[in-house]
Design a protein around this motif. Structure first.
Motif, short mmCIF file in Angstrom:
data_model
loop_
_atom_site.label_atom_id
_atom_site.label_comp_id
_atom_site.label_asym_id
_atom_site.label_seq_id
_atom_site.Cartn_x
_atom_site.Cartn_y
_atom_site.Cartn_z
N TYR A 54 0.83 -1.20 0.00
CA TYR A 54 0.00 0.00 0.00
C TYR A 54 0.86 1.25 0.00
CZ TYR A 54 -3.75 -3.27 0.94
OH TYR A 54 -4.63 -4.31 0.85
N SER A 348 -6.35 -2.34 3.53
CA SER A 348 -7.12 -2.70 2.33
C SER A 348 -8.40 -1.89 2.21
CB SER A 348 -7.47 -4.20 2.37
OG SER A 348 -8.40 -4.48 3.42
N LEU A 353 -3.51 0.81 -3.16
CA LEU A 353 -2.42 -0.09 -3.53
C LEU A 353 -1.39 0.63 -4.39
CD1 LEU A 353 -4.39 -3.33 -4.41
CD2 LEU A 353 -2.70 -3.11 -2.56
N TYR A 357 0.79 -3.51 -7.68
CA TYR A 357 -0.09 -4.50 -7.09
C TYR A 357 -1.53 -4.40 -7.60
CZ TYR A 357 3.53 -5.65 -3.69
OH TYR A 357 4.69 -6.06 -3.10
#
Length: 358
Positions: A54, A348, A353, A357
């Protein structure tokens, strides 16, 4: 007339059958869709990207939440084994002392679960404070080390050689800072829960009142501050350093971030080595905390260690090793595994991200 009625009934059934079929099909489709959504949700939770995927790390409040959940979960689950360890370490030798096998019997379950509620309530602020300060301190030290490396006049080759050694040093230093800051919360927790587990008080309120009245007010909750820190700083620091180093080895060997189960296993391995090394200091700490006001009072760490060795021998320092391994090793494994999962779960939902990713 009968023929006409039969024809009418057949026609009505023909008209109604498509509706029934349609309804059944629609219900089946809805059920399948709901099941698919649930399966996707479960799969996504089990396959979350790592925290490093992240664009930002955890902020302070997020780290507090992750630490509170992971610490309280781990300590509550492993409370019976921790109580067993405390009983074996604190009880003096004699006919009324209980053995490890006696404490494993089902009849000892009420004895081993005393203080579980106090442990849960007090572990929430403990975990929140510890992990939040640990993450913040580690990032600050990393930035300072990076600036120092940029401003140094040494060659780039020497920087590359010194940089790997900074990782464990920064991990240990950040853990030490977090342990000291967290001792404001963790020392009263240790004093209260250890005395409940040792049988000196029946519950949280009785322990709080008793310690307050018998130990000079609020200062009574910090009587075990120095022996607690003397044991926790090297113990927590070594465990955290080993955990981070094993994670780095796993990443270089497998070329992928560890799974939640692997994080738990690596936490268990790290804590097992630390517990074996630090168990004598933990025994001294437990004796000072649970017997400091009784007839077997000790003058300090050195007096406690020498008295125990003289009266009970070297083996007394390791009486609590089996239950200590049974309590701390899974507890640290659960705590670290749960913490890494909570980090991924929160990021999340609240962070983006990195491009690689997506």
């Amino acid at each position: 007339n009968n023929n006409n009625n039969n024809n009418n009934n057949n026609n009505n059934n023909k008209h109604h059958n498509p509706t029934i079929t349609s309804t059944t099909t629609s219900t089946s489709t809805t059920t399948t869709t709901t099941t698919t959504i649930k399966n996707k949700s479960t799969t996504s939770l089990l396959n979350l990207p790592p925290a490093s995927a992240y664009t930002r790390p955890l902020v302070f409040v997020e780290a507090m939440l992750c630490g509170a959940v992971s610490r309280s979960t781990a300590q509550t689950l492993m409370h019976p084994a921790n109580t067993m360890k405390t009983i074996l370490q604190s009880q003096p030798p004699g006919p009324n002392s209980k053995s490890f096998l006696q404490l494993l019997s089902p009849a000892s379950l009420p004895l081993l679960t005393r203080g579980a509620g106090a442990q849960f309530l007090l572990s929430v602020p403990h975990g929140a404070c510890n992990f939040a300060v640990l993450e913040a301190t580690r990032r600050l030290m990393s930035r300072l080390a990076a600036r120092g490396g940029e401003s140094a006049s040494s060659s780039s080759s020497s920087k590359g050689k010194n940089r790997p050694a900074l990782g464990p040093a920064l991990d240990f230093a950040s853990s030490a800072v977090a342990t000291v800051c967290c001792s404001v919360v963790s020392t009263p927790q240790m004093m209260i829960t250890d005395n409940i587990m040792a049988g000196n008080y029946p519950n949280l309120s009785a322990a709080a009142r008793g310690l307050y009245r018998s130990q000079r007010g609020v200062l009574g909750f910090y009587r075990g501050w120095w022996p607690g820190l003397a044991g926790k700083i090297p113990s927590y620091g070594l465990t955290w350093v080993l955990f981070q180093q094993v994670k780095r080895l796993q990443l270089s060997a497998m070329s992928r971030p560890p799974t939640d189960a692997e994080n738990t296993i690596m936490g268990c391995l790290s804590s097992a080595l630390t517990v074996t090394v630090m168990i004598p200091m933990d025994t001294v700490k437990t004796r000072l905390v649970t017997m400091g006001g009784g007839p077997r009072a000790y003058a300090g760490i050195v007096d406690c260690a020498t008295t125990v060795y003289r009266e009970e021998g070297l083996r007394a320092f390791y009486k609590g090793l089996p239950p200590r391994l049974l309590s701390v090793v899974p507890m640290i494994g659960i705590q670290f595994g749960c913490y890494e999962f909570m980090k991924k779960l929160i990021l999340s939902r609240r962070a983006k991200l990195k491009p690689g990713y997506r």
